[in-house]
Design an enzyme around this catalytic site. Structure first.
Site, PDB file in Angstrom:
ATOM      1  N   CYS A  63       0.852  -1.210   0.000  1.00  0.00           N
ATOM      2  CA  CYS A  63       0.000   0.000   0.000  1.00  0.00           C
ATOM      3  C   CYS A  63       0.878   1.247   0.000  1.00  0.00           C
ATOM      4  O   CYS A  63       1.947   1.269   0.614  1.00  0.00           O
ATOM      5  CB  CYS A  63      -0.905   0.004   1.221  1.00  0.00           C
ATOM      6  SG  CYS A  63      -1.965   1.476   1.309  1.00  0.00           S
ATOM      7  N   CYS A 106      -8.678  -1.107   6.004  1.00  0.00           N
ATOM      8  CA  CYS A 106      -7.675  -0.058   6.196  1.00  0.00           C
ATOM      9  C   CYS A 106      -7.722   0.360   7.662  1.00  0.00           C
ATOM     10  O   CYS A 106      -8.805   0.464   8.241  1.00  0.00           O
ATOM     11  CB  CYS A 106      -8.002   1.124   5.286  1.00  0.00           C
ATOM     12  SG  CYS A 106      -6.944   2.550   5.571  1.00  0.00           S
ATOM     13  N   TYR A 166      -4.422  32.512   5.965  1.00  0.00           N
ATOM     14  CA  TYR A 166      -4.643  31.160   5.409  1.00  0.00           C
ATOM     15  C   TYR A 166      -5.705  30.474   6.265  1.00  0.00           C
ATOM     16  O   TYR A 166      -5.500  29.371   6.760  1.00  0.00           O
ATOM     17  CB  TYR A 166      -3.342  30.340   5.389  1.00  0.00           C
ATOM     18  CG  TYR A 166      -2.158  31.044   4.763  1.00  0.00           C
ATOM     19  CD1 TYR A 166      -1.936  30.960   3.386  1.00  0.00           C
ATOM     20  CD2 TYR A 166      -1.287  31.793   5.529  1.00  0.00           C
ATOM     21  CE1 TYR A 166      -0.851  31.607   2.808  1.00  0.00           C
ATOM     22  CE2 TYR A 166      -0.202  32.446   4.961  1.00  0.00           C
ATOM     23  CZ  TYR A 166       0.018  32.342   3.598  1.00  0.00           C
ATOM     24  OH  TYR A 166       1.093  32.985   3.032  1.00  0.00           O
ATOM     25  N   CYS A 179       3.158  22.882   8.344  1.00  0.00           N
ATOM     26  CA  CYS A 179       3.153  21.447   8.022  1.00  0.00           C
ATOM     27  C   CYS A 179       4.445  21.080   7.284  1.00  0.00           C
ATOM     28  O   CYS A 179       4.539  19.994   6.723  1.00  0.00           O
ATOM     29  CB  CYS A 179       1.923  21.078   7.202  1.00  0.00           C
ATOM     30  SG  CYS A 179       1.732  22.057   5.720  1.00  0.00           S
TER      31      CYS A 179
HETATM   32  C1  LIG Z   1      -2.795  24.474   5.613  1.00  0.00           C
HETATM   33  S1  LIG Z   1      -4.340  25.123   5.087  1.00  0.00           S
HETATM   34  C2  LIG Z   1      -4.867  25.829   6.602  1.00  0.00           C
HETATM   35  C3  LIG Z   1      -6.354  26.002   6.750  1.00  0.00           C
HETATM   36  C4  LIG Z   1      -6.858  26.346   8.139  1.00  0.00           C
HETATM   37  N1  LIG Z   1      -6.013  27.257   8.856  1.00  0.00           N
HETATM   38  C5  LIG Z   1      -7.153  25.094   8.965  1.00  0.00           C
HETATM   39  O1  LIG Z   1      -6.523  24.866   9.996  1.00  0.00           O
HETATM   40  O2  LIG Z   1      -8.065  24.345   8.564  1.00  0.00           O
HETATM   41  C6  LIG Z   1      -3.817  26.484   4.104  1.00  0.00           C
HETATM   42  C7  LIG Z   1      -4.909  27.340   3.489  1.00  0.00           C
HETATM   43  O3  LIG Z   1      -4.289  28.454   2.821  1.00  0.00           O
HETATM   44  C8  LIG Z   1      -4.989  28.748   1.637  1.00  0.00           C
HETATM   45  N2  LIG Z   1      -4.060  29.490   0.768  1.00  0.00           N
HETATM   46  C9  LIG Z   1      -2.989  28.982   0.098  1.00  0.00           C
HETATM   47  N3  LIG Z   1      -2.309  29.974  -0.516  1.00  0.00           N
HETATM   48  C10 LIG Z   1      -2.953  31.135  -0.233  1.00  0.00           C
HETATM   49  C11 LIG Z   1      -2.718  32.496  -0.566  1.00  0.00           C
HETATM   50  N4  LIG Z   1      -1.683  32.858  -1.321  1.00  0.00           N
HETATM   51  N5  LIG Z   1      -3.566  33.432  -0.107  1.00  0.00           N
HETATM   52  C12 LIG Z   1      -4.640  33.075   0.660  1.00  0.00           C
HETATM   53  N6  LIG Z   1      -4.907  31.782   1.031  1.00  0.00           N
HETATM   54  C13 LIG Z   1      -4.075  30.829   0.588  1.00  0.00           C
HETATM   55  C14 LIG Z   1      -5.419  27.389   1.123  1.00  0.00           C
HETATM   56  O4  LIG Z   1      -6.529  27.505   0.260  1.00  0.00           O
HETATM   57  C15 LIG Z   1      -5.763  26.657   2.448  1.00  0.00           C
HETATM   58  O5  LIG Z   1      -7.108  26.847   2.792  1.00  0.00           O
END
Ligand SMILES: C[S@@+](CC[C@H](N)C(=O)[O-])C[C@H]1O[C@@H](n2cnc3c(N)ncnc32)[C@H](O)[C@@H]1O
Length: 394
Positions: free
Chosen positions: A18, A101, A254, A350
């Protein structure tokens, strides 16, 4: 060859081939050590921080059955039979027939078996990823781990098999925890469980997940962190690191569907969440209603544009939380953040490599890294999350 002392017997019968859970044969205590060290080494070697204040990793209590979302693929087997399972490691075009799974739940395994059997009996053909013929492409299962509600999304290559509704209704009758079955059509060659057209075949168009005191709406295509148990601990940690005050104004960059912003909403005066995906902001607004979080405002914007304008118009934020994708902060974002000069930054990451790169710039401009805490959101994989607190004087 003598096996390593850290080697354990994998729980899963599919481990050898897998594509998921590649660390399942490694003792969990050792997995945690490697992950903690990965964060430490990145901050030393890429961040230039001689003695990074990395604290012990927050390991998972639940190392199996922790995922709230799984995507299973339909496939045509060597003898033309229908397969429904996961990708074979390193062979993206191959799917193996899944018996069970250990990542989601036993009931999710039961749903997979039921759908496989009934799809064949109802005459629904699997999609062929080379010929681009057939119908069924993906079965996506999402579970609210703290609410017990399940959502199913069936992704197909075309939209013309009315008997799919029969399958959806049968799933709903057989599994009472299933509150929603949706249908997404992806006619494109790209092998992804997304598409443009979406219809509800059974029940509601969403389920809920609960994290702490807060309830979040999850629909077929909305983003939600995939380990509810550990993400609750991650958000609690973010609160602990931020030390929010009721008179403070917070910026959540974000923000996705606004989960962090809403998690903080009772603890600060006002939160602005910024996200570029309009659908995510639509869900964030629904989450305001779910939680009566009237002090949250969500903005659809690229983070770089938002922070640049906010700095130019001398907006004031006491606390900024950033949770970027793996690429980390764009250098324009870091530059504008340094002009915005919030007293506290909580960086949720991450990817230790981009985290270290970005911390280096923030520290060079006068921020102090007070705390860095790795959190394991993905047992049995090499992925590691970390949350850091930075402060500046004056
Ligand atoms: C790691 S996720 C985090 C989401 C949220 N903080 C959570 O804990 O569920 C990153 C987020 O950033 C957004 N994103 C990525 N690049 C971006 C940008 N340049 N401007 C605004 N948002 C962005 C993505 O769409 C995504 O929703």
């Amino acid at each position: 060859m003598t096996p390593s002392k850290s080697r354990v017997t994998p729980a899963c019968e599919h481990f050898d081939y897998c594509g998921g859970c590649k660390w399942q044969h490694l003792d969990y205590a050792v997995q945690k050590k490697y992950k903690e060290d990965q964060v430490k080494q990145a901050l030393i070697h890429l961040g230039g921080i001689e003695k990074p204040p990395v604290e012990p990793i927050i390991g998972a209590h639940k190392i199996y059955y922790y995922r709230n979302k799984m995507e299973f693929s339909f496939h045509v087997g060597a003898d033309g039979e229908m397969l429904l399972g996961l990708h074979v490691g390193g062979r993206f075009q191959d799917i193996f027939q899944l018996a069970s799974c250990h990542l989601q739940s036993e009931s999710s395994n039961e749903i997979v078996k039921f759908v496989r059997t009934r799809a064949v009996e109802l005459g629904l053909p699997p999609y062929h990823i080379i010929d681009h013929t057939g119908f069924l492409r993906f079965l996506v299962i999402r579970e609210g781990k703290f609410t017990g509600e399940t959502l199913i999304n069936i992704v197909t290559g075309r939209g013309d098999y009315p008997v799919l509704k029969t399958l959806a209704e049968e799933i709903g009758r057989k599994f009472p925890q299933v509150k929603s079955v949706s249908h997404t059509v992806n006619p494109e060659k790209a092998n992804i469980a997304r598409g443009e057209k979406e219809a509800i075949l059974y029940g509601l168009d969403h389920i809920h997940e609960k994290l702490g005191e807060h309830r979040y709406r999850i629909s077929a295509n909305s983003f939600f962190q995939t380990n509810s148990y550990q993400v609750q601990r991650l958000y609690d940690l973010a609160v602990e690191l931020a030390e929010p005050k009721h008179n403070e104004r917070m910026l959540d960059l974000y923000t996705g569907t606004g989960t962090i912003a809403i998690y903080f909403s009772d603890l600060v005066r006002e939160v602005v969440g910024v996200e570029s995906v309009a659908d995510a902001i639509h869900d964030a607004h629904a989450n305001i209603e779910e939680n009566s979080a009237r002090n949250c405002e969500f903005v659809i914007s690229d983070v770089a544009d938002y922070v640049k304008n906010a700095a130019a118009s001398e907006e004031k934020f006491d606390l900024v939380v950033v949770d970027p994708p793996r690429a980390g902060l764009h250098s324009d974002v870091t530059k504008s953040l340094l002009k915005l000069r919030p007293h506290k930054i909580v960086y949720v990451s991450c990817n230790p490599a981009t985290l270290a790169r970005d911390l280096k710039e923030l520290i060079a401009d006068g921020y102090t890294l007070d705390r860095a805490v790795p959190v394991d959101l993905f047992p049995h994989t090499y992925h590691i999350e970390a949350a850091c607190r930075l402060t500046r004087k004056g």
